[in-house]
Design a protein around this motif. Structure first.
Motif, PDB file in Angstrom:
ATOM      1  N   LYS A 144     -10.899 -35.656   7.566  1.00  0.00           N
ATOM      2  CA  LYS A 144     -10.563 -34.365   8.016  1.00  0.00           C
ATOM      3  C   LYS A 144     -10.011 -33.359   6.785  1.00  0.00           C
ATOM      4  N   LYS A 145     -10.377 -32.100   6.507  1.00  0.00           N
ATOM      5  CA  LYS A 145      -9.947 -31.414   5.504  1.00  0.00           C
ATOM      6  C   LYS A 145      -9.608 -29.716   6.035  1.00  0.00           C
ATOM      7  N   ARG A 146      -8.702 -29.281   5.650  1.00  0.00           N
ATOM      8  CA  ARG A 146      -8.436 -27.882   5.912  1.00  0.00           C
ATOM      9  C   ARG A 146      -8.067 -27.147   4.481  1.00  0.00           C
ATOM     10  N   TYR A 147      -8.812 -25.857   4.209  1.00  0.00           N
ATOM     11  CA  TYR A 147      -8.667 -25.279   3.246  1.00  0.00           C
ATOM     12  C   TYR A 147      -8.692 -23.716   3.754  1.00  0.00           C
ATOM     13  N   MET A 148      -7.663 -22.907   2.524  1.00  0.00           N
ATOM     14  CA  MET A 148      -8.021 -21.741   2.671  1.00  0.00           C
ATOM     15  C   MET A 148      -8.214 -21.113   1.193  1.00  0.00           C
ATOM     16  N   ILE A 149      -9.158 -20.102   1.519  1.00  0.00           N
ATOM     17  CA  ILE A 149      -9.459 -19.359   0.044  1.00  0.00           C
ATOM     18  C   ILE A 149      -9.390 -18.006   0.481  1.00  0.00           C
ATOM     19  N   TRP A 150      -8.589 -17.172  -0.619  1.00  0.00           N
ATOM     20  CA  TRP A 150      -8.429 -15.719  -0.364  1.00  0.00           C
ATOM     21  C   TRP A 150      -7.978 -15.016  -1.370  1.00  0.00           C
ATOM     22  N   ASN A 151      -8.119 -13.752  -1.306  1.00  0.00           N
ATOM     23  CA  ASN A 151      -7.586 -12.754  -2.486  1.00  0.00           C
ATOM     24  C   ASN A 151      -6.766 -11.709  -1.925  1.00  0.00           C
ATOM     25  N   VAL A 152      -5.709 -11.246  -2.549  1.00  0.00           N
ATOM     26  CA  VAL A 152      -4.895 -10.419  -2.385  1.00  0.00           C
ATOM     27  C   VAL A 152      -4.838  -9.280  -3.218  1.00  0.00           C
ATOM     28  N   LEU A 178     -15.896 -12.413 -10.723  1.00  0.00           N
ATOM     29  CA  LEU A 178     -15.303 -11.539  -9.494  1.00  0.00           C
ATOM     30  C   LEU A 178     -13.622 -11.490 -10.116  1.00  0.00           C
ATOM     31  N   ALA A 179     -13.246 -12.786 -10.562  1.00  0.00           N
ATOM     32  CA  ALA A 179     -12.007 -12.698 -11.110  1.00  0.00           C
ATOM     33  C   ALA A 179     -11.708 -11.882 -12.274  1.00  0.00           C
ATOM     34  N   GLU A 180     -12.817 -12.297 -13.250  1.00  0.00           N
ATOM     35  CA  GLU A 180     -12.720 -11.259 -14.377  1.00  0.00           C
ATOM     36  C   GLU A 180     -12.762  -9.888 -14.139  1.00  0.00           C
ATOM     37  N   GLN A 181     -13.513  -9.451 -13.255  1.00  0.00           N
ATOM     38  CA  GLN A 181     -13.750  -8.053 -12.720  1.00  0.00           C
ATOM     39  C   GLN A 181     -12.442  -7.404 -12.038  1.00  0.00           C
ATOM     40  N   GLY A 182     -11.479  -8.187 -11.580  1.00  0.00           N
ATOM     41  CA  GLY A 182     -10.273  -7.552 -10.918  1.00  0.00           C
ATOM     42  C   GLY A 182      -9.720  -8.159  -9.532  1.00  0.00           C
ATOM     43  N   LEU A 183     -10.727  -9.308  -9.255  1.00  0.00           N
ATOM     44  CA  LEU A 183     -10.397  -9.856  -8.088  1.00  0.00           C
ATOM     45  C   LEU A 183     -10.208 -11.224  -8.005  1.00  0.00           C
ATOM     46  N   PRO A 184      -9.032 -11.711  -8.595  1.00  0.00           N
ATOM     47  CA  PRO A 184      -8.807 -13.256  -8.575  1.00  0.00           C
ATOM     48  C   PRO A 184      -8.508 -13.804  -7.164  1.00  0.00           C
ATOM     49  N   TRP A 185      -8.960 -14.973  -7.109  1.00  0.00           N
ATOM     50  CA  TRP A 185      -8.889 -15.748  -5.733  1.00  0.00           C
ATOM     51  C   TRP A 185      -8.273 -16.906  -5.597  1.00  0.00           C
ATOM     52  N   GLN A 186      -7.701 -17.389  -4.739  1.00  0.00           N
ATOM     53  CA  GLN A 186      -7.055 -18.666  -4.872  1.00  0.00           C
ATOM     54  C   GLN A 186      -7.461 -19.631  -3.741  1.00  0.00           C
ATOM     55  N   VAL A 187      -7.504 -20.948  -3.870  1.00  0.00           N
ATOM     56  CA  VAL A 187      -7.960 -21.876  -3.048  1.00  0.00           C
ATOM     57  C   VAL A 187      -6.558 -22.884  -2.728  1.00  0.00           C
TER      58      VAL A 187
END
Ligand code: NDP
Length: 404
Positions: A316-324, A379-388
């Protein structure tokens, strides 16, 4: 491919035009058309490189076809309202142009939030050898692509998806909506809905809420509402058992909404006023601040992402992926608040994917059906970096407090 036509010079459309104008290596020709030429002129003056503009009522298919035949774009990015989607798709088919939008088609007289009007265009786009990409904003859009990325890289099977959307910003107005008020208020006042074990479960509007601990923001009360990307993700994520969508609304926002609803101001059917039929929701829009006017002095952040549960190699795996995203920073970069920025930048990123031949195909596509990794890199290059981040079981409880 290097020629783009953007329709709609509103809050999000202006971000698309300005960002395209900052990527001249990809977008050699940029044309912006909108219902009012003043809206186009204002955006044109703020673009870093020259763009062309036209006045266009996109409800009129013949006018749109004429403009498409004149400009000869490779792609139309539809940033007008959901009411225009089908008319613009029809015009694209007639003129032989690829299509992209950020919101599903809505009939004016009913709030539906469904792809049932646009999916049947698949055969028509296929027959013409054209591509239509639906819902390429943030949600729908990036959230779908987070799920596609997780399906490709993190899971054998995804079982549950919670899309979590927080705007912890403050615009200082007593009441305003962050994107087009008609669409926003329709979304919030409709009955809620989520999907579990193959069934849609309906709930009264805003009747389920929970505290969610958003990255870089902290715990905020969030309400279960229905959002259009649930419909396509149910189709495209294999093994899915449940999907829900959560959005934050302040107590102040809910208070205003309740009053407006109680007095009938959110109705979308015509009522007679001094012998003239008016739609209360449309009138309300006229007296509320325009979303594009909120950017100045907007402070705080948006924090939007997905929380996933599923299995990888029997575990079982839980992840969160998001942008601020920070309202003041986006205002500094392109003169727009973060809700418009997080809608416009993914559309530009999707267009880059199409122009570079990374997203290709014939027919109608939702974004989770297209390669996620190159999109997320750009997307990250264009100004919306994201994290997992992987979430331990104990932390899951902290993330989602008890539902009320
Ligand atoms: P705005 O109301 O600020 O802008 C909409 C623009 O559409 C207006 O500027 C208006 O032009 C133009 N328009 C309206 N009718 C016509 C027409 N008949 N012909 C040509 N242009 C027209 O809204 P937003 O920028 O906030 O939203 C734009 C779109 O983005 C909406 O579809 C919205 O649902 C979607 N969205 C998607 C999100 C996502 O994450 N996926 C999030 C937020 C929004 P004018 O100024 O010239 O009158």
């Amino acid at each position: 491919l290097d020629n783009v036509l953007i329709i709609g010079a509103g809050a999000a459309g202006s971000v698309v035009a300005k960002k395209c104008a900052m990527n001249r290596d990809v977008f050699k020709k940029i044309h912006l058309a909108s219902r009012r030429i003043e809206s186009c002129k204002k955006v044109q003056a703020e673009c870093k490189t020259p763009i062309e503009i036209s006045q266009l009522d996109a409800d009129n298919v013949a006018d749109t076809v004429a403009l498409l035949n004149k400009v000869k774009p490779d792609l139309v990015i539809n940033m007008a309202l959901p009411y225009q989607d089908l008319a613009i798709m029809d015009a694209c088919l007639e003129a032989g142009v690829n299509y992209m939008d950020t919101a599903n088609y809505e009939p004016r007289d009913e709030a539906k939030f469904t792809y049932k009007y646009q999916w049947p265009y698949n055969d028509k786009f296929k027959a013409k050898g054209l591509m239509a990409v639906l819902g390429c904003g943030f949600d729908p859009g990036v959230t779908n692509i987070f799920c596609a990325y997780a399906q490709e890289n993190l899971y054998d099977e995804i079982h549950t998806i919670d899309i979590i959307d927080c705007n912890a910003g403050s615009h200082g107005k007593a009441f305003a909506t962050n994107f087009n008020p008609e669409i926003n208020l329709r979304e919030v006042t409709q009955r809620g809905k989520y999907w579990k074990n193959g069934e849609w479960i309906e709930i009264d509007p805003l009747s389920i809420s929970t505290m969610i601990d958003y990255p870089e923001v902290g715990p905020v009360k969030s309400y279960l509402i229905y959002h259009e990307e649930e419909e396509s993700l149910v189709e495209n994520i294999k093994g899915l058992k449940e999907i829900r969508f959560w959005m934050t609304f302040s107590d102040n926002y809910i208070k205003h909404l309740e009053v407006l609803q109680n007095v009938g101001m959110t109705r979308i059917d015509p009522v007679m006023h001094k012998g003239t039929p008016i739609i209360p929701m449309e009138f309300l829009k006229s007296v509320l601040p325009e979303p594009s006017s909120l950017a100045e002095n907007y402070t705080g952040k948006t924090s939007i992402g997905v929380v996933l549960k599923g299995e990888k190699k029997g575990k079982k795996k839980r992840y969160m992926i998001w942008n601020v995203c920070d309202h003041a920073e986006t205002n500094k970069e392109v003169g727009a608040q973060a809700v418009s920025y997080t809608t416009g930048v993914p559309a530009v990123t999707g267009a880059i994917m199409m122009f570079k031949g990374i997203w290709k195909g014939k027919g109608v596509f939702n974004v989770e059906q297209l390669p996620p990794e190159p999109f997320l890199e750009e997307l990250a290059e264009q100004g919306l970096p994201w994290q997992v981040k992987e979430i331990e079981k104990a932390d899951q409880k902290k993330l989602f407090a008890v539902e009320t």
